[in-house]
Design a protein around this motif. Structure first.
Motif, PDB file in Angstrom:
ATOM      1  N   ASP A  72      46.612  48.892  44.796  1.00  0.00           N
ATOM      2  CA  ASP A  72      45.708  49.884  44.034  1.00  0.00           C
ATOM      3  C   ASP A  72      46.683  50.363  42.721  1.00  0.00           C
ATOM      4  O   ASP A  72      47.961  50.724  42.863  1.00  0.00           O
ATOM      5  CB  ASP A  72      45.148  51.258  44.673  1.00  0.00           C
ATOM      6  CG  ASP A  72      44.139  50.801  45.534  1.00  0.00           C
ATOM      7  OD1 ASP A  72      43.480  49.644  45.321  1.00  0.00           O
ATOM      8  OD2 ASP A  72      44.219  51.251  46.699  1.00  0.00           O
ATOM      9  N   MET A  94      40.885  43.733  46.658  1.00  0.00           N
ATOM     10  CA  MET A  94      39.758  43.605  45.343  1.00  0.00           C
ATOM     11  C   MET A  94      38.623  42.570  45.648  1.00  0.00           C
ATOM     12  O   MET A  94      37.469  43.173  45.171  1.00  0.00           O
ATOM     13  CB  MET A  94      40.613  43.219  43.968  1.00  0.00           C
ATOM     14  CG  MET A  94      39.757  43.709  42.745  1.00  0.00           C
ATOM     15  SD  MET A  94      40.808  43.667  41.299  1.00  0.00           S
ATOM     16  CE  MET A  94      41.174  41.975  41.144  1.00  0.00           C
ATOM     17  N   ILE A 127      34.857  48.257  41.889  1.00  0.00           N
ATOM     18  CA  ILE A 127      33.793  48.602  42.024  1.00  0.00           C
ATOM     19  C   ILE A 127      33.050  49.301  40.951  1.00  0.00           C
ATOM     20  O   ILE A 127      31.701  49.178  40.865  1.00  0.00           O
ATOM     21  CB  ILE A 127      33.960  49.838  43.056  1.00  0.00           C
ATOM     22  CG1 ILE A 127      34.173  49.290  44.536  1.00  0.00           C
ATOM     23  CG2 ILE A 127      32.689  50.699  43.160  1.00  0.00           C
ATOM     24  CD1 ILE A 127      34.910  50.304  45.371  1.00  0.00           C
ATOM     25  N   ASN A 168      31.603  43.887  48.798  1.00  0.00           N
ATOM     26  CA  ASN A 168      30.738  44.937  49.243  1.00  0.00           C
ATOM     27  C   ASN A 168      29.985  45.511  48.384  1.00  0.00           C
ATOM     28  O   ASN A 168      28.851  45.879  48.608  1.00  0.00           O
ATOM     29  CB  ASN A 168      31.845  45.867  49.602  1.00  0.00           C
ATOM     30  CG  ASN A 168      32.532  45.637  51.114  1.00  0.00           C
ATOM     31  OD1 ASN A 168      31.957  44.690  51.715  1.00  0.00           O
ATOM     32  ND2 ASN A 168      33.780  46.251  51.422  1.00  0.00           N
ATOM     33  N   ALA A 169      30.527  45.540  46.951  1.00  0.00           N
ATOM     34  CA  ALA A 169      29.937  46.222  45.763  1.00  0.00           C
ATOM     35  C   ALA A 169      28.548  45.350  45.513  1.00  0.00           C
ATOM     36  O   ALA A 169      27.415  45.842  45.311  1.00  0.00           O
ATOM     37  CB  ALA A 169      30.399  46.185  44.422  1.00  0.00           C
ATOM     38  N   PRO A 175      38.526  56.703  43.726  1.00  0.00           N
ATOM     39  CA  PRO A 175      37.402  56.281  43.070  1.00  0.00           C
ATOM     40  C   PRO A 175      37.246  56.469  41.381  1.00  0.00           C
ATOM     41  O   PRO A 175      37.715  57.689  41.297  1.00  0.00           O
ATOM     42  CB  PRO A 175      36.139  56.511  43.813  1.00  0.00           C
ATOM     43  CG  PRO A 175      36.824  56.693  44.981  1.00  0.00           C
ATOM     44  CD  PRO A 175      38.039  57.391  44.857  1.00  0.00           C
ATOM     45  N   ASP A 192      42.113  46.719  40.183  1.00  0.00           N
ATOM     46  CA  ASP A 192      42.261  46.908  41.490  1.00  0.00           C
ATOM     47  C   ASP A 192      40.776  47.165  42.044  1.00  0.00           C
ATOM     48  O   ASP A 192      39.880  47.099  41.407  1.00  0.00           O
ATOM     49  CB  ASP A 192      43.021  48.329  41.700  1.00  0.00           C
ATOM     50  CG  ASP A 192      42.642  49.408  41.140  1.00  0.00           C
ATOM     51  OD1 ASP A 192      41.541  49.676  40.551  1.00  0.00           O
ATOM     52  OD2 ASP A 192      43.386  50.513  41.226  1.00  0.00           O
ATOM     53  N   ARG A 193      40.797  47.455  43.238  1.00  0.00           N
ATOM     54  CA  ARG A 193      39.342  47.733  43.965  1.00  0.00           C
ATOM     55  C   ARG A 193      38.538  48.832  43.167  1.00  0.00           C
ATOM     56  O   ARG A 193      37.424  48.661  43.202  1.00  0.00           O
ATOM     57  CB  ARG A 193      39.523  48.019  45.214  1.00  0.00           C
ATOM     58  CG  ARG A 193      40.399  49.255  45.706  1.00  0.00           C
ATOM     59  CD  ARG A 193      40.245  49.491  47.320  1.00  0.00           C
ATOM     60  NE  ARG A 193      41.491  50.542  47.659  1.00  0.00           N
ATOM     61  CZ  ARG A 193      41.440  51.074  48.760  1.00  0.00           C
ATOM     62  NH1 ARG A 193      40.413  50.985  49.573  1.00  0.00           N
ATOM     63  NH2 ARG A 193      42.700  52.230  48.638  1.00  0.00           N
ATOM     64  N   TYR A 194      39.176  50.102  42.843  1.00  0.00           N
ATOM     65  CA  TYR A 194      38.412  50.881  42.051  1.00  0.00           C
ATOM     66  C   TYR A 194      37.973  50.633  40.866  1.00  0.00           C
ATOM     67  O   TYR A 194      36.829  50.856  40.560  1.00  0.00           O
ATOM     68  CB  TYR A 194      39.387  52.100  42.182  1.00  0.00           C
ATOM     69  CG  TYR A 194      39.843  52.820  43.270  1.00  0.00           C
ATOM     70  CD1 TYR A 194      38.936  53.386  44.365  1.00  0.00           C
ATOM     71  CD2 TYR A 194      41.077  52.743  43.644  1.00  0.00           C
ATOM     72  CE1 TYR A 194      39.646  53.776  45.518  1.00  0.00           C
ATOM     73  CE2 TYR A 194      41.502  53.308  44.874  1.00  0.00           C
ATOM     74  CZ  TYR A 194      40.578  53.850  45.797  1.00  0.00           C
ATOM     75  OH  TYR A 194      41.111  54.167  47.074  1.00  0.00           O
ATOM     76  N   GLU A 249      37.184  41.976  48.585  1.00  0.00           N
ATOM     77  CA  GLU A 249      36.550  42.652  49.447  1.00  0.00           C
ATOM     78  C   GLU A 249      35.622  43.695  48.872  1.00  0.00           C
ATOM     79  O   GLU A 249      34.310  43.748  49.154  1.00  0.00           O
ATOM     80  CB  GLU A 249      37.277  43.319  50.797  1.00  0.00           C
ATOM     81  CG  GLU A 249      36.413  44.040  51.738  1.00  0.00           C
ATOM     82  CD  GLU A 249      37.550  44.545  52.838  1.00  0.00           C
ATOM     83  OE1 GLU A 249      36.918  45.128  53.722  1.00  0.00           O
ATOM     84  OE2 GLU A 249      38.597  44.474  52.865  1.00  0.00           O
ATOM     85  N   ALA A 250      36.350  44.503  47.791  1.00  0.00           N
ATOM     86  CA  ALA A 250      35.430  45.611  47.016  1.00  0.00           C
ATOM     87  C   ALA A 250      34.383  44.814  46.367  1.00  0.00           C
ATOM     88  O   ALA A 250      33.348  45.300  46.286  1.00  0.00           O
ATOM     89  CB  ALA A 250      36.573  46.165  46.095  1.00  0.00           C
TER      90      ALA A 250
END
Length: 312
Positions: free
Chosen positions: A163, A1, A139, A7-8, A168, A134-136, A3-4
């Motif tokens: 996740d 998460m 983002i 990146n975002a 997504p 979570d990562r989704y 890292e997401a």
């Protein structure tokens, strides 16, 4: 998460040169790519979080879009006054990023554990509160925070739990709950946020319960909470935060006025940690590890079933 999140942030900053990242001497490796890709949009404000929030307010006034990063024990807890008066009062578009919320920085003791940040920020007018699971959700939360153009606090808890969504999320709508799992209507439903959504899914799989994630805690959609209350026999809220003033409080505020139902609030008891230790240890100490929560939810299911039979 994490890292997401990184990146975002890079993606948004490359698309909009007005975005500035301010950090209070934290997150060096986390922002390696940001410093490489957007060196002129990075400001290390030093260990002076209150001043950093004031800087962000001034930058927002002249047209920039500041993202302010710190540990949740300092942003927002150390900076509540500056957030309230410098940012929220004038609805400046500043995104406050509180990393390590809950017991993530477990070994560093009470000074670095943040179990009151939702309660503090929910009470500040004109400030929205996000808590991705979570990562989704992370983002989608970053995109939402950028597009909202208003004061936002984004809470980041335990980041390596895996996740809960299969792919997504198109977009987040203000305050809407995300249905994670279907289940039996004659049992309680689980509404969880942040790191506790993973535990909610694991427990619900064993007990066949419905699960909703609450990535946006303020505003919290009244209709969605009432619909969850109508679809289940009682509700359970789960959060790595104090039982006072967080998700559980927000849900009970809504249900008590609009759709009365029994609500079991599972979170951190009204006390400080007695010991330092691992993140897993502190969850056990406060009774919010998966095994302890499963036991409480199972007993709650039985009590609701018994009271329903007695009432009938």
């Amino acid at each position: 998460m994490r890292e997401a999140f990184s990146n975002a942030l890079v993606r948004l900053a490359l698309a909009d040169s007005r975005i500035l990242l301010l950090t209070g001497d934290h997150g060096y490796s986390l922002f390696d790519e940001f410093r490489k890709s957007c060196p002129d949009q990075y400001i290390n404000a030093g260990i002076a979080e209150q001043n950093m929030v004031g800087m962000a307010a001034g930058l927002a006034r002249v047209g920039f879009r500041p993202f302010v990063y710190g540990l949740a024990a300092f942003v927002p807890i150390r900076t509540v006054e500056q957030i309230k008066l410098d940012i929220a009062h004038d609805e400046l578009p500043v995104v406050l990023l509180g990393d390590g919320a809950g017991f993530v920085y477990s070994h560093l003791g009470t000074s670095h554990q943040s179990t009151e940040d939702i309660a503090c920020t929910r009470a500040i007018p004109q400030l929205q509160v996000l808590s991705p699971a979570d990562r989704y959700e992370m983002i989608a939360s970053m995109d939402y925070a950028y597009a909202t153009i208003c004061p936002v606090y984004l809470r980041m808890g335990k980041a390596d739990l895996g996740d809960v969504h299969r792919g997504p999320i198109n977009s987040l709508q203000p305050g809407r709950l995300l249905k994670i799992r279907d289940g039996r209507s004659d049992r309680p439903g689980l509404i969880a946020t942040g790191s506790m959504v993973r535990a909610a899914v694991d427990i619900a799989t064993d007990l066949d319960l419905m699960v909703w994630s609450a990535p946006i805690l303020k505003p919290l959609d009244v209709d969605d909470v009432c619909a969850a209350a109508c679809a289940t026999l009682g509700l359970v809220t789960l959060e790595e935060h104090s039982v006072l003033g967080g998700l559980g409080a927000a849900v009970t505020e809504i249900t008590s006025e609009h759709q009365p139902t029994r609500v079991l609030r599972i979170g951190v008891p009204d006390r400080f940690s007695e010991h330092c230790g691992t993140h897993a240890y502190l969850l056990r100490e406060h009774g919010i590890d998966t095994d302890s929560v499963r036991e409480r939810v199972g007993a709650y299911c039985q009590s609701l079933a018994s009271s329903s039979i007695a009432f009938a």
